[in-house]
Design a protein around this motif. Structure first.
Motif, PDB file in Angstrom:
ATOM      1  N   LEU A   1      36.189  30.977 -92.542  1.00  0.00           N
ATOM      2  CA  LEU A   1      36.484  29.853 -91.812  1.00  0.00           C
ATOM      3  C   LEU A   1      38.042  29.513 -91.305  1.00  0.00           C
ATOM      4  O   LEU A   1      38.726  29.438 -92.264  1.00  0.00           O
ATOM      5  CB  LEU A   1      36.215  28.308 -92.809  1.00  0.00           C
ATOM      6  N   LYS A   2      38.496  29.899 -90.332  1.00  0.00           N
ATOM      7  CA  LYS A   2      39.739  29.650 -89.678  1.00  0.00           C
ATOM      8  C   LYS A   2      40.315  28.192 -89.894  1.00  0.00           C
ATOM      9  O   LYS A   2      39.570  27.387 -89.876  1.00  0.00           O
ATOM     10  CB  LYS A   2      39.889  30.308 -87.984  1.00  0.00           C
ATOM     11  N   ARG A   3      41.736  28.434 -90.036  1.00  0.00           N
ATOM     12  CA  ARG A   3      42.200  26.926 -90.172  1.00  0.00           C
ATOM     13  C   ARG A   3      42.296  26.629 -88.723  1.00  0.00           C
ATOM     14  O   ARG A   3      42.951  27.119 -87.937  1.00  0.00           O
ATOM     15  CB  ARG A   3      43.388  27.035 -90.841  1.00  0.00           C
ATOM     16  N   GLY A   4      42.127  25.319 -88.628  1.00  0.00           N
ATOM     17  CA  GLY A   4      42.258  24.676 -87.021  1.00  0.00           C
ATOM     18  C   GLY A   4      43.713  24.542 -86.935  1.00  0.00           C
ATOM     19  O   GLY A   4      44.633  24.547 -87.737  1.00  0.00           O
ATOM     20  N   MET A   5      44.149  24.844 -85.595  1.00  0.00           N
ATOM     21  CA  MET A   5      45.447  25.173 -85.195  1.00  0.00           C
ATOM     22  C   MET A   5      46.365  23.785 -85.537  1.00  0.00           C
ATOM     23  O   MET A   5      47.592  23.945 -85.389  1.00  0.00           O
ATOM     24  CB  MET A   5      45.709  25.522 -83.741  1.00  0.00           C
ATOM     25  N   SER A   6      45.662  22.516 -85.402  1.00  0.00           N
ATOM     26  CA  SER A   6      46.312  21.338 -85.877  1.00  0.00           C
ATOM     27  C   SER A   6      46.157  20.807 -86.986  1.00  0.00           C
ATOM     28  O   SER A   6      45.951  19.587 -87.141  1.00  0.00           O
ATOM     29  CB  SER A   6      46.378  20.601 -84.785  1.00  0.00           C
ATOM     30  N   SER A   7      45.334  21.582 -87.990  1.00  0.00           N
ATOM     31  CA  SER A   7      44.689  20.932 -89.103  1.00  0.00           C
ATOM     32  C   SER A   7      45.673  21.163 -90.437  1.00  0.00           C
ATOM     33  O   SER A   7      46.445  21.974 -90.529  1.00  0.00           O
ATOM     34  CB  SER A   7      43.571  21.717 -89.549  1.00  0.00           C
ATOM     35  N   THR A   8      45.666  19.976 -91.087  1.00  0.00           N
ATOM     36  CA  THR A   8      46.303  20.095 -92.602  1.00  0.00           C
ATOM     37  C   THR A   8      45.431  20.827 -93.606  1.00  0.00           C
ATOM     38  O   THR A   8      44.365  20.993 -93.195  1.00  0.00           O
ATOM     39  CB  THR A   8      46.530  18.585 -93.174  1.00  0.00           C
ATOM     40  N   ILE A   9      46.041  21.187 -94.638  1.00  0.00           N
ATOM     41  CA  ILE A   9      45.235  22.031 -95.467  1.00  0.00           C
ATOM     42  C   ILE A   9      43.963  21.011 -96.074  1.00  0.00           C
ATOM     43  O   ILE A   9      42.964  21.535 -96.290  1.00  0.00           O
ATOM     44  CB  ILE A   9      46.171  22.408 -96.692  1.00  0.00           C
ATOM     45  N   GLU A  10      44.304  19.708 -96.139  1.00  0.00           N
ATOM     46  CA  GLU A  10      43.146  19.053 -96.775  1.00  0.00           C
ATOM     47  C   GLU A  10      42.017  18.928 -95.565  1.00  0.00           C
ATOM     48  O   GLU A  10      40.879  18.911 -95.962  1.00  0.00           O
ATOM     49  CB  GLU A  10      43.545  17.405 -96.989  1.00  0.00           C
ATOM     50  N   GLU A  11      42.263  18.763 -94.353  1.00  0.00           N
ATOM     51  CA  GLU A  11      41.298  18.829 -93.295  1.00  0.00           C
ATOM     52  C   GLU A  11      40.488  20.275 -93.198  1.00  0.00           C
ATOM     53  O   GLU A  11      39.187  20.226 -93.277  1.00  0.00           O
ATOM     54  CB  GLU A  11      41.889  18.462 -91.873  1.00  0.00           C
TER      55      GLU A  11
END
Ligand code: PEP
Ligand code: MN
Length: 287
Positions: A143-153
Motif C-alpha cells: 500500500l503506497k502512501r497517497g501523495m497528499s496523505s498524512t500518516i494517519e490517513e
C-alpha cells in the motif's frame, strides 16, 4: 489516559510485535524485502533481460506495471493482460515473485492468477471500495502512501484492508507533494521510524517515485535502511533512455549492482529498533 488513535488493528497498541509473513520463502518484516524491475513492462526482451540480471543479483521479487495510472491519458498505459503474462513468465523462468499495480476491483481475479503481491498505487490509496475488496484477497497488499496523505490517513487506509480480513499489508513511503520542485516528490524519511512507532506493519521505501532522479536513488535507499525500513522497491531498466515510463528515475543495471553492497553496510542498523525513550538501540520490537 493514552491518546486514542482513530485506527486500531494496525496500531502498535493492538499488537506490540512486528507483523511478519512469508512470501515465496522471504519473511517480510524480518528479512530485507528487495523488489526491483522496470516501471512498466514494455516487451518480452526488456522484461526477460531485466529479470535475468536481477535474479543474478539474488533479487527475489520482480516489479513491473501492466496497468499504468499515467497522469496524461496520452502516455503509455501499459500492456495490460499481456504485461501480466510476460511478468509471470519472466519471473517463473528466474524463480522470482511478481509485484504489480492494480487499479480496479474488476481486475482482482486476473491479478490473482499472475501476481504474488498486489500493489496499490499512490492515486488509489483512498479508493475505499478497492481497499475493502483487497481485504478479501489471500495475498499481501503493498500500500503506497497517497501523495497528499498524512500518516494517519495512510494507516486508516491500511485499516480498511486489515479490517476486511487481510492482515498482510506492506506500507510503502513514496514521497509526498510539497512546495519543492527539484525532486519529483519529497521523501518523508521520518515517516519510517514514525510508522514503526505507530504501527506493527512492515514499511518499505520507493526511492524512484520519491526522488524522480536516478542519481539520488542510491543515497536515499541507504538512508531508508538506516532509518529502519523493511525493504525497498526500486525501478531498474536495461535501457532507461528508451523507457516508455519513468526512465529518468530508473537505475542502469550496473548502478543497481553497485547499490547492493552499500545497502548491506546499513543492514546492521536495520534489524535493530530505536528505543525512542532512551534513544538507544534495541535488538528489535520482538525482544
Ligand atoms: C509505480 O510504482 O510505478 C507508480 C506509479 O507508483 P506510485 O503509485 O507511487 O506513483
Ligand atoms: Mn514508475
Amino acid at each position: 489516559m493514552a491518546d486514542r488513535k482513530p485506527y486500531q488493528l494496525v496500531s502498535r497498541e493492538w499488537q506490540s510485535n512486528d507483523t511478519t509473513f512469508k512470501v515465496r520463502g522471504t519473511e517480510i518484516g524480518k528479512e530485507l524485502l528487495m523488489i526491483a524491475g522496470p516501471c512498466a513492462v514494455e516487451n518480452k526482451e526488456q522484461i526477460f533481460t531485466i529479470s535475468e540480471f536481477l535474479s543474478k543479483q539474488n533479487i527475489k521479487f520482480l516489479r513491473g506495471g501492466a496497468y499504468k495510472p499515467r497522469t496524461s491519458p496520452y502516455s503509455f498505459q501499459g500492456l495490460k493482460t499481456e504485461g501480466l503474462v510476460l511478468l509471470r513468465d519472466a519471473a517463473d523462468k528466474y524463480n522470482m515473485g511478481v509485484v504489480s499495480e492494480i487499479m480496479s476491483i474488476d481486475k482482482i481475479d486476473e491479478f490473482n492468477e499472475y501476481v504474488d503481491i498486489f500493489q496499490v498505487g499512490t492515486r488509489n490509496m483512498q479508493n475505499y471500495p478497492l481497499l475493502r475488496a483487497l481485504g478479501k484477497v489471500d495475498k499481501p497488499i503493498l500500500l503506497k502512501r497517497g501523495m497528499s496523505s498524512t500518516i494517519e490517513e495512510w494507516l486508516l487506509a491500511a485499516e480498511y484492508i486489515v479490517s476486511s480480513g487481510n492482515e498482510k499489508v506492506i506500507l510503502c513511503e513514496r514521497g509526498i507533494r510539497t512546495f519543492e520542485t527539484a525532486t519529483r516528490n519529497t521523501i518523508d524519511i521520518s515517516a519510517i521510524p514514525m510508522v514503526k512507532m505507530l504501527s506493527h506493519l512492515p514499511i518499505i521505501l520507493d526511492p524512484s517515485q520519491g526522488t524522480g532522479h536516478r542519481e539520488i536513488v542510491s543515497p536515499i535507499s541507504a538512508a531508508a535502511i538506516a532509518a529502519g525500513a523493511d525493504g525497498l522497491i526500486i525501478e531498474v531498466h536495461n535501457q532507461p533512455e528508451e523507457a516508455l515510463s519513468d526512465g529518468e528515475q530508473s537505475l542502469f543495471l550496473d548502478q543497481f549492482e553497485n547499490l547492493l553492497p552499500i545497502l548491506s553496510s546499513q543492514a546492521n542498523l536495520r534489524n535493530k529498533r530505536f528505543d525512542y525513550e532512551t534513544n538507544t538501540l534495541k535488538p528489535s520490537f520482538n525482544n
